[in-house]
Design a protein around this motif. Sequence first.
Motif, PDB file in Angstrom:
ATOM      1  N   ILE A   1       0.834  -1.289   0.104  1.00 40.95           N
ATOM      2  CA  ILE A   1       0.098   0.039  -0.050  1.00 40.95           C
ATOM      3  C   ILE A   1       0.841   1.150  -0.105  1.00 40.95           C
ATOM      4  O   ILE A   1       0.828   2.007  -0.609  1.00 40.95           O
ATOM      5  CB  ILE A   1      -0.845  -0.155   1.060  1.00 40.95           C
ATOM      6  CG1 ILE A   1      -1.812  -0.921   0.881  1.00 40.95           C
ATOM      7  CG2 ILE A   1      -1.603   1.263   1.410  1.00 40.95           C
ATOM      8  CD1 ILE A   1      -3.136  -1.298   1.984  1.00 40.95           C
ATOM      9  N   ARG A   2       1.825   1.083   0.921  1.00 38.40           N
ATOM     10  CA  ARG A   2       2.848   2.444   0.795  1.00 38.40           C
ATOM     11  C   ARG A   2       3.539   2.671  -0.606  1.00 38.40           C
ATOM     12  O   ARG A   2       3.477   3.721  -1.011  1.00 38.40           O
ATOM     13  CB  ARG A   2       4.021   2.223   1.879  1.00 38.40           C
ATOM     14  CG  ARG A   2       4.866   3.381   1.679  1.00 38.40           C
ATOM     15  CD  ARG A   2       6.303   3.144   2.708  1.00 38.40           C
ATOM     16  NE  ARG A   2       7.104   4.205   2.379  1.00 38.40           N
ATOM     17  CZ  ARG A   2       8.374   4.375   3.053  1.00 38.40           C
ATOM     18  NH1 ARG A   2       8.835   3.277   3.974  1.00 38.40           N
ATOM     19  NH2 ARG A   2       9.031   5.159   2.676  1.00 38.40           N
ATOM     20  N   GLU A   3       4.108   1.680  -1.049  1.00 37.26           N
ATOM     21  CA  GLU A   3       4.645   1.601  -2.515  1.00 37.26           C
ATOM     22  C   GLU A   3       3.645   2.233  -3.417  1.00 37.26           C
ATOM     23  O   GLU A   3       3.896   3.169  -4.258  1.00 37.26           O
ATOM     24  CB  GLU A   3       5.038   0.602  -2.943  1.00 37.26           C
ATOM     25  CG  GLU A   3       6.680   0.067  -2.386  1.00 37.26           C
ATOM     26  CD  GLU A   3       7.161  -1.275  -2.629  1.00 37.26           C
ATOM     27  OE1 GLU A   3       6.641  -1.820  -3.384  1.00 37.26           O
ATOM     28  OE2 GLU A   3       8.301  -1.328  -2.127  1.00 37.26           O
ATOM     29  N   ALA A   4       2.480   1.613  -3.525  1.00 38.55           N
ATOM     30  CA  ALA A   4       1.413   1.975  -4.367  1.00 38.55           C
ATOM     31  C   ALA A   4       1.011   3.718  -4.131  1.00 38.55           C
ATOM     32  O   ALA A   4       0.768   4.347  -5.151  1.00 38.55           O
ATOM     33  CB  ALA A   4       0.203   1.130  -4.441  1.00 38.55           C
ATOM     34  N   ALA A   5       0.848   3.875  -2.990  1.00 44.28           N
ATOM     35  CA  ALA A   5       0.394   5.362  -2.677  1.00 44.28           C
ATOM     36  C   ALA A   5       1.372   6.236  -2.892  1.00 44.28           C
ATOM     37  O   ALA A   5       0.932   7.266  -3.770  1.00 44.28           O
ATOM     38  CB  ALA A   5       0.184   5.437  -0.964  1.00 44.28           C
ATOM     39  N   GLU A   6       2.849   5.931  -2.832  1.00 47.43           N
ATOM     40  CA  GLU A   6       3.845   6.692  -3.052  1.00 47.43           C
ATOM     41  C   GLU A   6       4.080   7.123  -4.519  1.00 47.43           C
ATOM     42  O   GLU A   6       4.354   8.284  -5.101  1.00 47.43           O
ATOM     43  CB  GLU A   6       5.132   6.354  -2.432  1.00 47.43           C
ATOM     44  CG  GLU A   6       5.140   6.760  -0.707  1.00 47.43           C
ATOM     45  CD  GLU A   6       6.435   6.495  -0.293  1.00 47.43           C
ATOM     46  OE1 GLU A   6       7.201   5.495  -0.678  1.00 47.43           O
ATOM     47  OE2 GLU A   6       6.768   6.982   0.840  1.00 47.43           O
ATOM     48  N   LEU A   7       3.660   5.853  -5.575  1.00 44.41           N
ATOM     49  CA  LEU A   7       3.765   6.133  -6.943  1.00 44.41           C
ATOM     50  C   LEU A   7       2.907   7.058  -7.382  1.00 44.41           C
ATOM     51  O   LEU A   7       3.240   7.870  -8.022  1.00 44.41           O
ATOM     52  CB  LEU A   7       3.454   4.623  -7.325  1.00 44.41           C
ATOM     53  CG  LEU A   7       3.911   4.271  -8.771  1.00 44.41           C
ATOM     54  CD1 LEU A   7       5.564   4.468  -8.644  1.00 44.41           C
ATOM     55  CD2 LEU A   7       3.493   2.960  -9.203  1.00 44.41           C
ATOM     56  N   GLU A   8       1.447   6.817  -6.752  1.00 47.89           N
ATOM     57  CA  GLU A   8       0.497   7.934  -7.190  1.00 47.89           C
ATOM     58  C   GLU A   8       0.865   9.325  -6.756  1.00 47.89           C
ATOM     59  O   GLU A   8       0.990  10.303  -7.466  1.00 47.89           O
ATOM     60  CB  GLU A   8      -0.921   7.518  -6.413  1.00 47.89           C
ATOM     61  CG  GLU A   8      -1.374   6.242  -7.051  1.00 47.89           C
ATOM     62  CD  GLU A   8      -1.625   6.194  -8.570  1.00 47.89           C
ATOM     63  OE1 GLU A   8      -1.524   7.453  -9.088  1.00 47.89           O
ATOM     64  OE2 GLU A   8      -2.036   5.284  -9.063  1.00 47.89           O
ATOM     65  N   GLU A   9       1.376   9.551  -5.517  1.00 49.71           N
ATOM     66  CA  GLU A   9       1.782  10.934  -4.885  1.00 49.71           C
ATOM     67  C   GLU A   9       2.947  11.548  -5.496  1.00 49.71           C
ATOM     68  O   GLU A   9       3.109  12.550  -5.605  1.00 49.71           O
ATOM     69  CB  GLU A   9       1.995  10.750  -3.383  1.00 49.71           C
ATOM     70  CG  GLU A   9       0.674  10.218  -2.539  1.00 49.71           C
ATOM     71  CD  GLU A   9      -0.597  11.359  -2.658  1.00 49.71           C
ATOM     72  OE1 GLU A   9      -0.559  12.137  -3.611  1.00 49.71           O
ATOM     73  OE2 GLU A   9      -1.476  11.112  -1.898  1.00 49.71           O
ATOM     74  N   ARG A  10       3.826  10.558  -5.990  1.00 48.43           N
ATOM     75  CA  ARG A  10       5.004  11.178  -6.630  1.00 48.43           C
ATOM     76  C   ARG A  10       4.666  11.929  -8.211  1.00 48.43           C
ATOM     77  O   ARG A  10       4.975  12.905  -8.363  1.00 48.43           O
ATOM     78  CB  ARG A  10       6.192  10.097  -6.954  1.00 48.43           C
ATOM     79  CG  ARG A  10       6.999   9.934  -5.590  1.00 48.43           C
ATOM     80  CD  ARG A  10       8.379   9.218  -6.202  1.00 48.43           C
ATOM     81  NE  ARG A  10       8.188   7.714  -6.381  1.00 48.43           N
ATOM     82  CZ  ARG A  10       8.064   6.949  -5.635  1.00 48.43           C
ATOM     83  NH1 ARG A  10       8.112   7.054  -4.348  1.00 48.43           N
ATOM     84  NH2 ARG A  10       7.958   5.433  -6.090  1.00 48.43           N
ATOM     85  N   GLN A  11       3.726  11.238  -8.535  1.00 51.81           N
ATOM     86  CA  GLN A  11       3.170  11.709  -9.994  1.00 51.81           C
ATOM     87  C   GLN A  11       2.385  12.983  -9.591  1.00 51.81           C
ATOM     88  O   GLN A  11       2.332  14.030 -10.383  1.00 51.81           O
ATOM     89  CB  GLN A  11       2.100  10.886 -10.470  1.00 51.81           C
ATOM     90  CG  GLN A  11       2.763   9.798 -11.238  1.00 51.81           C
ATOM     91  CD  GLN A  11       1.908   8.863 -12.040  1.00 51.81           C
ATOM     92  OE1 GLN A  11       1.138   9.345 -12.893  1.00 51.81           O
ATOM     93  NE2 GLN A  11       1.446   7.805 -11.616  1.00 51.81           N
ATOM     94  N   ASN A  12       1.724  13.247  -8.349  1.00 52.18           N
ATOM     95  CA  ASN A  12       1.059  14.250  -7.958  1.00 52.18           C
ATOM     96  C   ASN A  12       1.964  15.405  -7.804  1.00 52.18           C
ATOM     97  O   ASN A  12       1.824  16.788  -8.164  1.00 52.18           O
ATOM     98  CB  ASN A  12       0.104  14.214  -6.688  1.00 52.18           C
ATOM     99  CG  ASN A  12      -1.024  13.209  -7.018  1.00 52.18           C
ATOM    100  OD1 ASN A  12      -1.523  13.494  -8.330  1.00 52.18           O
ATOM    101  ND2 ASN A  12      -1.463  12.440  -6.138  1.00 52.18           N
ATOM    102  N   TYR A  13       2.991  15.251  -6.853  1.00 51.25           N
ATOM    103  CA  TYR A  13       3.819  16.161  -6.487  1.00 51.25           C
ATOM    104  C   TYR A  13       5.041  16.570  -7.287  1.00 51.25           C
ATOM    105  O   TYR A  13       5.252  17.617  -7.569  1.00 51.25           O
ATOM    106  CB  TYR A  13       4.502  15.883  -4.925  1.00 51.25           C
ATOM    107  CG  TYR A  13       3.553  16.079  -3.715  1.00 51.25           C
ATOM    108  CD1 TYR A  13       3.313  17.028  -3.022  1.00 51.25           C
ATOM    109  CD2 TYR A  13       2.601  14.803  -3.532  1.00 51.25           C
ATOM    110  CE1 TYR A  13       2.293  17.185  -2.012  1.00 51.25           C
ATOM    111  CE2 TYR A  13       1.957  14.874  -2.472  1.00 51.25           C
ATOM    112  CZ  TYR A  13       1.707  15.669  -1.730  1.00 51.25           C
ATOM    113  OH  TYR A  13       0.827  16.169  -0.453  1.00 51.25           O
ATOM    114  N   GLU A  14       5.705  15.531  -7.533  1.00 57.53           N
ATOM    115  CA  GLU A  14       6.863  15.695  -8.508  1.00 57.53           C
ATOM    116  C   GLU A  14       6.726  15.376  -9.910  1.00 57.53           C
ATOM    117  O   GLU A  14       7.375  16.321 -10.682  1.00 57.53           O
ATOM    118  CB  GLU A  14       8.116  14.652  -8.061  1.00 57.53           C
ATOM    119  CG  GLU A  14       8.458  14.861  -6.841  1.00 57.53           C
ATOM    120  CD  GLU A  14       8.230  13.803  -5.841  1.00 57.53           C
ATOM    121  OE1 GLU A  14       8.788  12.603  -5.935  1.00 57.53           O
ATOM    122  OE2 GLU A  14       7.432  14.064  -4.726  1.00 57.53           O
ATOM    123  N   GLY A  15       5.327  14.948 -10.205  1.00 58.29           N
ATOM    124  CA  GLY A  15       5.115  14.556 -11.975  1.00 58.29           C
ATOM    125  C   GLY A  15       4.439  15.872 -12.194  1.00 58.29           C
ATOM    126  O   GLY A  15       3.917  15.928 -13.570  1.00 58.29           O
ATOM    127  N   GLY A  16       3.903  16.781 -11.572  1.00 61.44           N
ATOM    128  CA  GLY A  16       3.159  17.935 -12.042  1.00 61.44           C
ATOM    129  C   GLY A  16       1.883  17.768 -12.087  1.00 61.44           C
ATOM    130  O   GLY A  16       0.915  18.284 -12.814  1.00 61.44           O
TER     131      GLY A  16
END
Length: 230
Positions: A83-98
């Motif tokens: 769950i952490r890995e999947a959540a961080e994957l999405e959030e990296r797109q949100n925060y760092e991926g614009g």
Amino acid sequence: MEHQYPFVPYRPERFEADEMIKRGEEFHALVDRRRSVRFFSDEPVPYRCVELAVRAANTAPSGAHQQPWKFVAISDPETKRRIREAAELEERQNYEGGRLPQEWREALAPLETTSDKGYLEVVPWLVVCFAEKYGVRPGGRKVKHYYVNESVGIACGLFITALHAMGLSTLTHTPNPMAFLTEICGRPANERPYILFPIGYAAPDAEVPDLARKPLAETLVRFDGKLGLS
Ligand code: IYR
């Protein structure tokens, strides 16, 4: 007429005015001490506390009394890691991926949140609340559900209040989009992830932003039946 629910007397407790106000003040003081937490201890929490919080959630009023929620409690480290890995994957797109629109990023900036969701692995419990968009009868027939968002929102409010009353902390985390929770938790098509709750004790060195609640004057309007003429 055949009653599905027989009607029974209901006589809620009544108090003198002073006592009513004292109780209201005490309840407010209790809930006013609750804060959303992002820094947790890994100390174990009894499953009974999770059960009690869900029992509190289950008292929520709901559209047509359909109680359209399901809470999934997870303590298995491997599932928490996924769950952490999947959540961080999405959030990296949100925060760092614009992916987060500029306006949203600006609204979030004061909270200093990041794509790091390490707490998802630290906490003893992850509880995912799913909203049942429709019901499914034993034969498979679909049943329409009413006011699902309102009902599940109220249930989650009771859930976090119950956790707080037990001295536990949580966060109403919505790792957007959260379809991965359906797959990881193996939930059926009628259930949609609603909120992911990391649950545990706040870390001894936990910090929270020093927020203020909106003053009553901004959240309560006493309407005397007349629209002001200016
Ligand atoms: N889901 C993201 C972003 C986020 C959005 C809102 I609205 C918040 O109040 C806080 C965070 C995250 O968890 O970081």
